[in-house]
Design an enzyme around this catalytic site. Structure first.
Site, PDB file in Angstrom:
ATOM      1  N   GLY A  13       0.775  -1.101   0.049  1.00 37.41           N
ATOM      2  CA  GLY A  13       0.202  -0.129  -0.063  1.00 37.41           C
ATOM      3  C   GLY A  13       0.344   1.505   0.108  1.00 37.41           C
ATOM      4  N   ILE A  14       0.298   2.611   0.972  1.00 34.94           N
ATOM      5  CA  ILE A  14       1.292   3.725   0.878  1.00 34.94           C
ATOM      6  C   ILE A  14       2.607   3.441   0.911  1.00 34.94           C
ATOM      7  CG2 ILE A  14       1.173   5.702   2.472  1.00 34.94           C
ATOM      8  CD1 ILE A  14      -2.182   5.463   2.021  1.00 34.94           C
ATOM      9  N   ASN A  82       4.527   3.962   9.329  1.00 38.05           N
ATOM     10  CA  ASN A  82       3.162   4.068   8.250  1.00 38.05           C
ATOM     11  C   ASN A  82       2.387   2.587   8.817  1.00 38.05           C
ATOM     12  OD1 ASN A  82       2.195   4.218   6.058  1.00 38.05           O
ATOM     13  ND2 ASN A  82       2.861   2.264   6.108  1.00 38.05           N
ATOM     14  N   GLY A  84      -0.204   0.661   9.857  1.00 35.57           N
ATOM     15  CA  GLY A  84      -1.370   0.759  10.381  1.00 35.57           C
ATOM     16  C   GLY A  84      -2.679  -0.543  10.431  1.00 35.57           C
ATOM     17  N   GLN A 141     -14.648  10.140  11.650  1.00 35.18           N
ATOM     18  CA  GLN A 141     -15.698   8.847  11.222  1.00 35.18           C
ATOM     19  C   GLN A 141     -15.864   8.027  11.511  1.00 35.18           C
ATOM     20  OE1 GLN A 141     -15.836   8.723   7.992  1.00 35.18           O
ATOM     21  NE2 GLN A 141     -16.549   7.312   7.600  1.00 35.18           N
ATOM     22  N   TYR A 147     -10.378   4.451  15.292  1.00 35.86           N
ATOM     23  CA  TYR A 147      -9.135   4.847  14.270  1.00 35.86           C
ATOM     24  C   TYR A 147      -8.625   6.422  14.376  1.00 35.86           C
ATOM     25  CZ  TYR A 147      -7.162   4.924   9.687  1.00 35.86           C
ATOM     26  OH  TYR A 147      -6.485   5.095   8.673  1.00 35.86           O
ATOM     27  N   PRO A 177      -3.298  11.217   5.333  1.00 35.82           N
ATOM     28  CA  PRO A 177      -4.375  11.459   3.920  1.00 35.82           C
ATOM     29  C   PRO A 177      -5.691  10.776   3.774  1.00 35.82           C
ATOM     30  CG  PRO A 177      -2.063   9.888   4.254  1.00 35.82           C
ATOM     31  CD  PRO A 177      -2.274  10.485   5.527  1.00 35.82           C
ATOM     32  N   ILE A 180      -7.182   7.491  -0.740  1.00 38.86           N
ATOM     33  CA  ILE A 180      -6.077   6.744  -1.311  1.00 38.86           C
ATOM     34  C   ILE A 180      -6.467   5.324  -2.100  1.00 38.86           C
ATOM     35  CG2 ILE A 180      -3.801   6.454  -1.396  1.00 38.86           C
ATOM     36  CD1 ILE A 180      -4.735   9.616  -0.647  1.00 38.86           C
TER      37      ILE A 180
HETATM   38  P1  NDP Z   1      -2.188  -1.541   4.173  1.00 35.46           P
HETATM   39  O1  NDP Z   1      -3.572  -2.110   5.009  1.00 35.46           O
HETATM   40  O2  NDP Z   1      -2.008  -1.483   2.757  1.00 35.46           O
HETATM   41  O3  NDP Z   1      -0.424  -1.969   4.058  1.00 35.46           O
HETATM   42  C1  NDP Z   1      -0.644  -2.348   5.903  1.00 35.46           C
HETATM   43  C2  NDP Z   1       0.823  -1.873   6.465  1.00 35.46           C
HETATM   44  O4  NDP Z   1       1.433  -2.281   7.565  1.00 35.46           O
HETATM   45  C3  NDP Z   1       1.622  -3.025   5.431  1.00 35.46           C
HETATM   46  O5  NDP Z   1       2.887  -3.776   5.322  1.00 35.46           O
HETATM   47  C4  NDP Z   1       1.254  -4.735   6.634  1.00 35.46           C
HETATM   48  O6  NDP Z   1       2.278  -5.635   6.723  1.00 35.46           O
HETATM   49  C5  NDP Z   1       1.889  -3.822   7.892  1.00 35.46           C
HETATM   50  N1  NDP Z   1       1.293  -3.692   9.183  1.00 35.46           N
HETATM   51  C6  NDP Z   1       0.268  -3.841   9.433  1.00 35.46           C
HETATM   52  N2  NDP Z   1       0.350  -4.136  11.086  1.00 35.46           N
HETATM   53  C7  NDP Z   1       1.324  -4.568  11.616  1.00 35.46           C
HETATM   54  C8  NDP Z   1       1.811  -4.791  12.293  1.00 35.46           C
HETATM   55  N3  NDP Z   1       1.611  -4.999  14.249  1.00 35.46           N
HETATM   56  N4  NDP Z   1       3.689  -4.909  12.722  1.00 35.46           N
HETATM   57  C9  NDP Z   1       4.319  -4.655  11.525  1.00 35.46           C
HETATM   58  N5  NDP Z   1       3.693  -3.802  10.205  1.00 35.46           N
HETATM   59  C10 NDP Z   1       2.753  -4.496  10.595  1.00 35.46           C
HETATM   60  O7  NDP Z   1      -1.837  -0.048   4.170  1.00 35.46           O
HETATM   61  P2  NDP Z   1      -2.882   1.145   3.654  1.00 35.46           P
HETATM   62  O8  NDP Z   1      -0.963   1.186   2.617  1.00 35.46           O
HETATM   63  O9  NDP Z   1      -3.746   1.119   3.237  1.00 35.46           O
HETATM   64  O10 NDP Z   1      -1.884   2.253   4.645  1.00 35.46           O
HETATM   65  C11 NDP Z   1      -0.972   2.409   5.196  1.00 35.46           C
HETATM   66  C12 NDP Z   1      -1.063   3.833   6.540  1.00 35.46           C
HETATM   67  O11 NDP Z   1      -1.743   5.128   6.371  1.00 35.46           O
HETATM   68  C13 NDP Z   1      -1.446   2.960   7.958  1.00 35.46           C
HETATM   69  O12 NDP Z   1      -1.675   4.008   8.484  1.00 35.46           O
HETATM   70  C14 NDP Z   1      -3.619   3.957   7.540  1.00 35.46           C
HETATM   71  O13 NDP Z   1      -4.179   4.067   8.215  1.00 35.46           O
HETATM   72  C15 NDP Z   1      -2.909   5.034   6.530  1.00 35.46           C
HETATM   73  N6  NDP Z   1      -4.154   5.561   5.986  1.00 35.46           N
HETATM   74  C16 NDP Z   1      -4.681   5.498   4.962  1.00 35.46           C
HETATM   75  C17 NDP Z   1      -5.721   5.249   4.514  1.00 35.46           C
HETATM   76  C18 NDP Z   1      -5.726   5.304   2.512  1.00 35.46           C
HETATM   77  O14 NDP Z   1      -6.608   5.100   1.580  1.00 35.46           O
HETATM   78  N7  NDP Z   1      -5.278   3.889   2.516  1.00 35.46           N
HETATM   79  C19 NDP Z   1      -6.552   6.825   3.796  1.00 35.46           C
HETATM   80  C20 NDP Z   1      -5.412   7.896   5.323  1.00 35.46           C
HETATM   81  C21 NDP Z   1      -4.669   6.598   6.265  1.00 35.46           C
HETATM   82  P3  NDP Z   1       1.578  -6.767   6.137  1.00 35.46           P
HETATM   83  O15 NDP Z   1       2.092  -6.460   4.888  1.00 35.46           O
HETATM   84  O16 NDP Z   1       2.754  -8.062   7.095  1.00 35.46           O
HETATM   85  O17 NDP Z   1      -0.273  -7.512   7.259  1.00 35.46           O
END
Ligand code: NDP
Length: 241
Positions: A13-14, A82, A84, A141, A147, A177, A180
């Site tokens: 993702g991001i 990042n 989440g 939200q 969250y 963001p 996205i």
């Molecule tokens: P994704 O779900 O696509 O990716 C999340 C990433 O975080 C993965 O690499 C995942 O690892 C990792 N992760 C989750 N839990 C843990 C943990 N306990 N320890 C280590 N790594 C962990 O997320 P997004 O790209 O959608 O979001 C990225 C960030 O941006 C987040 O903080 C999200 O809240 C924020 N955000 C996203 C928006 C959106 O529209 N997508 C909008 C606003 C904010 P694994 O692959 O192993 O699961």
């Protein structure tokens, strides 16, 4: 070799876009992830960026993970918080586990990782800490009290830690963001996006992960040395703070 950057949740993702943008900008990048080994392996094979598995919600695991990254690449000078998750429910139906999992992964993680890198950054007189918040921290939200609270916590944390470390050459900023176009958002049916989401966004489209990544790369750069304690909104005009 460029500065060393560690991106939590940097394999998908991001975070993936951030890892790639920082590598493109000349950093030596390590990407953390939580459990999805297949995605992490595919990411590393494609980008040649090492993926390091540890749970960002667990302080001892972060300590060990950071030590492994630093043994391999050198001291971390840029930290991107990042990683989440979401566990959505309205509060009157939210379980304590849904609350605490989100607080742990989205906010405790930011303390854990930042706490662990700050000592070295203060000694060396340089550092960048950039944490990914959310539009939902700023506007709230429905169904996301956990969250929204965790992501709003990041903004307060950022402001406090920015003040504590400004005199040591360390900047601490957040990026918030909006919608996205990650896998999760792309999975939403097109008619829902077109009829219910896009009308909320004045720019008229979803954001791209690379657009968030370029903001992070700017905040990491020397050019952004006078920017600290800030929250950069990247939401296509959807919510104006
Ligand atoms: P994704 O779900 O696509 O990716 C999340 C990433 O975080 C993965 O690499 C995942 O690892 C990792 N992760 C989750 N839990 C843990 C943990 N306990 N320890 C280590 N790594 C962990 O997320 P997004 O790209 O959608 O979001 C990225 C960030 O941006 C987040 O903080 C999200 O809240 C924020 N955000 C996203 C928006 C959106 O529209 N997508 C909008 C606003 C904010 P694994 O692959 O192993 O699961």
């Amino acid at each position: 070799m460029g500065r060393v950057a560690l991106v939590t949740g940097g394999t998908r993702g991001i975070g993936r876009a951030i890892s790639m943008a920082l590598k493109e900008a000349g950093y030596t990048v390590a990407a953390n992830y939580g459990g999805n080994d297949a995605a992490a392996e595919a990411f590393s094979a494609e980008t040649a960026i090492p993926a390091v598995k540890f749970d960002v919600g667990d302080y001892a695991a972060c300590e060990a993970g950071l030590a492994a990254v630093e043994a391999d690449a050198g001291p971390v000078e840029v930290l991107v918080n990042n990683a989440g998750i979401i566990r959505d429910a309205v509060v009157h139906r939210m379980s304590p586990e849904q609350w605490s999992e989100v607080m742990r992964t989205n906010l405790d993680s930011v303390f854990n990782m930042t706490r662990l890198v700050l000592g070295g950054m203060r000694e060396r007189g340089f550092g960048r800490v950039i944490s990914i918040s959310s539009i939902n921290a700023q506007k709230g939200q429905f169904g996301q009290a956990n969250y929204s609270a965790a992501k709003a916590g990041i903004i307060g944390f950022t402001k406090a830690v920015a003040q504590e470390n400004a005199a040591k050459g360390i900047t601490v900023n957040a990026v918030a963001p909006g919608y996205i176009a990650t896998e999760m958002v792309r999975a939403v049916p097109a008619e829902v996006i077109n009829e219910r989401v896009l009308p909320l966004i004045p720019v008229g489209r979803l954001g791209e992960p690379e657009e968030v990544a370029r903001c992070v790369a700017f905040l990491a750069s020397d050019d952004a040395g006078f920017v600290t304690g800030a929250t950069l909104t990247v939401n296509g005009g959807q919510y104006l703070t």
